[in-house]
Enzyme design. Structure first.
Site, PDB file in Angstrom:
ATOM      1  N   PRO A  23       9.078 -73.387  51.988  1.00  0.00           N
ATOM      2  CA  PRO A  23       7.843 -74.179  52.080  1.00  0.00           C
ATOM      3  C   PRO A  23       7.533 -74.558  53.521  1.00  0.00           C
ATOM      4  CG  PRO A  23       9.406 -75.138  50.497  1.00  0.00           C
ATOM      5  CD  PRO A  23      10.141 -74.088  51.244  1.00  0.00           C
ATOM      6  N   SER A  24       6.257 -74.844  53.791  1.00  0.00           N
ATOM      7  CA  SER A  24       5.855 -75.315  55.117  1.00  0.00           C
ATOM      8  C   SER A  24       6.560 -76.638  55.418  1.00  0.00           C
ATOM      9  CB  SER A  24       4.342 -75.517  55.177  1.00  0.00           C
ATOM     10  OG  SER A  24       3.675 -74.292  55.002  1.00  0.00           O
ATOM     11  N   GLY A  25       6.910 -76.820  56.696  1.00  0.00           N
ATOM     12  CA  GLY A  25       7.582 -78.047  57.091  1.00  0.00           C
ATOM     13  C   GLY A  25       9.074 -78.033  56.839  1.00  0.00           C
ATOM     14  N   GLY A  26       9.606 -76.879  56.466  1.00  0.00           N
ATOM     15  CA  GLY A  26      11.033 -76.802  56.170  1.00  0.00           C
ATOM     16  C   GLY A  26      11.914 -76.680  57.399  1.00  0.00           C
ATOM     17  N   GLY A  27      11.325 -76.382  58.577  1.00  0.00           N
ATOM     18  CA  GLY A  27      12.104 -76.285  59.811  1.00  0.00           C
ATOM     19  C   GLY A  27      12.270 -74.871  60.329  1.00  0.00           C
ATOM     20  N   GLU A  39       5.567 -65.501  61.569  1.00  0.00           N
ATOM     21  CA  GLU A  39       4.307 -65.339  60.819  1.00  0.00           C
ATOM     22  C   GLU A  39       3.406 -64.323  61.521  1.00  0.00           C
ATOM     23  OE1 GLU A  39       3.739 -66.605  58.015  1.00  0.00           O
ATOM     24  OE2 GLU A  39       5.075 -68.287  57.804  1.00  0.00           O
TER      25      GLU A  39
END
Length: 627
Positions: free
Chosen positions: A377-381, A506
């Site tokens: 997920p986004s924000g996972g590091g 990405e």
């Protein structure tokens, strides 16, 4: 609580300025020569009133000797030449100083870590380089000599006045202390105003840089009115500081004029009585008035000097804050075997603020020559992990090693030189295509080598169609090129670097299906034979990876191949069900696989995804990586 002594506070504020001057290594010889010439000019000016006294007392042309005329003319010529040369040398020394200071500051800005720029706006750094250094240059080149010449002129004039008439001289001291009591507090006010204005100027510059660099976002968001109001507010605050500065200046100039007029009235009135009584000659009175002018004028210059040094002290504080900031550590041994050794992360903890960790106890091994994908997920590091691997940041705890050697033991240039980084943004600098392709390389790149890299990145065709080919200007941040074109130039640049370790962040997520298909082919060429790390939100681009790490909330919660995670990791399976429309781990239904194949053929996602060593169309469910 006891208030700080104003004098000790002023000395403390002066220290950064003196330290900065010392570290800048100004041309002391030129400064001494320039100030010496200014002093000579001042000393000559102290002699001229005595010639004038003799001229007035003689009061007849017949009494003036040729020697007197030659002496006066010589004094004027010597004063003019000395003053002119002094002004030039001071300006030259000031320009050399500010050039050296800007060079030092520019080097520092380039060597500061990325974390510094996370906390500092770019415009503020630009303001340090331009506005603040300019203030220091103005002080040195325009006002430095006035301190020495002003003091000499005042002391010399007062000494001669005591010689001429000590009683009249004592009258001066009834007015001068009064003016000092008024002017000194005004100087302190000017310091506070100047400091605030410099802060506001830096903030305004930062806002301008940020808005103008993202002008397309501003216009696309219809935010012109909002940014206008924000800029207008900053301009209003600058105006308020400017008006306050003007008010203080409006007090200083009239007060100096008032002091001068008071002194002139007192001296002429009292001196006139002395002349009428015979205690003073007319020539002495004229000389007295001329010496008075030589006291008041330097007082005005000294007031301006102290106002300017208050500004320079504020500017020096900010410059020294930047110069004293910790630089990146560049020394170390060569990282020669980056592509042949594993990268090991052991219990890595990191946060942009120590109390807010982004990565928590991250441990993994990135095997050489293989493709490791990082998903989640986004924000996972994930991107933060890339930042640590590139040594933009240092872990708060734990270690990152290459083959058992901490990556911090390698020199930054060799470590980063072994890494090729391709991000979603694909940043380009203003300049030509060729300049961007060879950016950062320390060796000559032949046109043939450049074209070969462009061909491998599938960029040669569109580059040759540009108006000037490889010499076409790409615009600021590459705005004249499409996203896919920028991406392929970034890949060609990475190919020219020939990195041992490849990091893709990405790299295709913002592209349309046609551009993505071409970029995927280029990436396959780039990834061949290299240790590769890939951040991806779309699982279709990484299902062929040798190892997939699943990150969530700063931790690695799953690792393995696609089929293993599909079977064993619930959140990964959920991602796969949403994105790939795959069957469950116990269902090897071929219809879903066929549907996925058809979907990839329609979108182009399946072309050359992964490492290039396996089929572009992975079978999901029961038979993975078939081909």
């Amino acid at each position: 609580m006891a208030k700080a002594d104003p004098k000790s506070r002023d000395v403390k504020s002066l220290r950064p300025f003196l330290k900065l001057l010392k570290e800048t290594r100004p041309p002391y010889g030129l400064l001494v020569l320039a100030i010496t010439l200014s002093v000579i000019s001042t000393l000559v000016s102290l002699v001229i009133p005595m010639f004038t006294k003799g001229l007035v007392d003689g009061f007849a042309l017949s009494s003036i000797s040729g020697l007197q005329i030659a002496g006066i003319a010589g004094a004027f010529i010597a004063q003019t030449i000395a003053a002119g040369v002094s002004v030039y040398l001071l300006n030259y020394a000031g320009q050399k100083m500010v050039a050296g200071l800007r060079e030092r500051l520019w080097r520092k800005l380039l060597l500061l870590p990325v974390s510094y720029y996370n906390d500092s706006r770019t415009g503020e750094s630009v303001s340090r380089m331009t506005n603040d250094t300019g203030i220091i240059k103005t002080l040195v080149s325009e006002h430095a000599a006035s301190l020495f010449t002003g003091l000499i002129s005042i002391v010399g004039s007062v000494s001669v006045l005591f010689y001429l008439n000590w009683k009249m001289t004592l009258v001066l001291f009834t007015v001068l202390p009064l003016s000092a009591l008024i002017l000194v507090p005004l100087g302190r006010m000017m310091y506070r105003i100047s400091k605030g204005m410099q802060d506001e100027t830096a903030s305004f510059t930062a806002n301008l840089s940020g808005v103008l660099s993202e002008i397309r976002l501003v216009k696309a968001s219809g935010a012109e009115e909002r940014e206008y109001e924000s800029g207008r507010a900053s301009i209003g605050r600058l105006l308020a500081f400017g008006i306050r500065e003007g008010k203080v200046g409006a007090w200083i100039s009239p007060l100096v004029s008032l002091v001068f007029m008071m002194l002139l009235v007192v001296i002429i009135g009292y001196g006139g009585m002395q002349v009428s009584s015979g205690a003073l000659t007319a020539g002495e009175l004229v000389a007295f008035i001329l010496y008075l002018i030589q006291i008041v004028m330097p007082l005005t210059q000294l007031t301006t000097f102290f106002t300017q040094i208050q500004k320079a002290m504020g500017a020096s504080e900010r410059i020294m804050e930047t110069l004293d900031h910790q630089e990146e550590h560049y020394e170390g041994k060569e990282a020669e075997d980056g592509g042949n050794l594993p990268i090991t992360l052991a219990n890595v903890v990191f946060g942009y603020k120590s109390e807010e960790p982004v990565l928590r106890d991250v441990s993994c091994e990135i095997r050489p020559g293989e493709v490791t994908a990082i998903v989640g997920p986004s924000g996972g590091g994930k991107t933060t992990l890339f930042g640590l691997l590139e040594r933009f940041y240092e872990p708060l705890a734990g270690s990152i090693a290459l083959g058992g050697t901490s990556i911090n033991d390698f020199s930054l240039s060799s470590w980063r030189g072994s890494i090729g980084y391709v991000s979603q943004e694909s940043p380009l600098l203003a300049g030509t295509v060729a300049e961007n392709l060879t950016y950062g390389l320390d060796r000559e790149i032949s046109p043939e080598e450049m074209k070969r890299a462009a061909a491998m990145a599938y960029a040669d065709a569109f580059i040759e169609e540009l108006p000037n080919g490889y010499n076409t200007d790409v615009g600021e941040r590459g705005v004249k090129l499409s996203g896919g074109q920028r991406q392929r130039i970034a890949i060609a640049r990475a190919l020219l670097r020939d990195p041992k370790i490849l990091m893709l962040d990405e790299a295709t997520s913002s592209l349309d299906s046609k551009s993505e298909a071409v970029v995927q082919k280029a990436l396959s060429n780039l990834m061949r034979g290299r240790t590769t790390l890939v951040i991806a939100h779309r699982l279709s681009t990484v299902v062929n990876a040798d190892q997939i790490l699943f990150m969530e909330k700063g931790k690695i919660t799953g690792r393995g191949k696609h089929e293993e995670l599909l079977r064993e990791h619930e959140l990964y399976r959920e991602f796969a069900l949403q994105q790939l429309q795959v069957a469950g781990p116990d269902d090897a239904a071929g219809s879903d696989a066929a549907e996925l194949d058809k979907r990839e053929e329609d979108t182009g996602h399946g072309q050359n995804s992964g490492s290039g060593r396996r089929s572009a169309h992975p079978r999901v469910g029961g038979r993975l990586f078939e081909g």
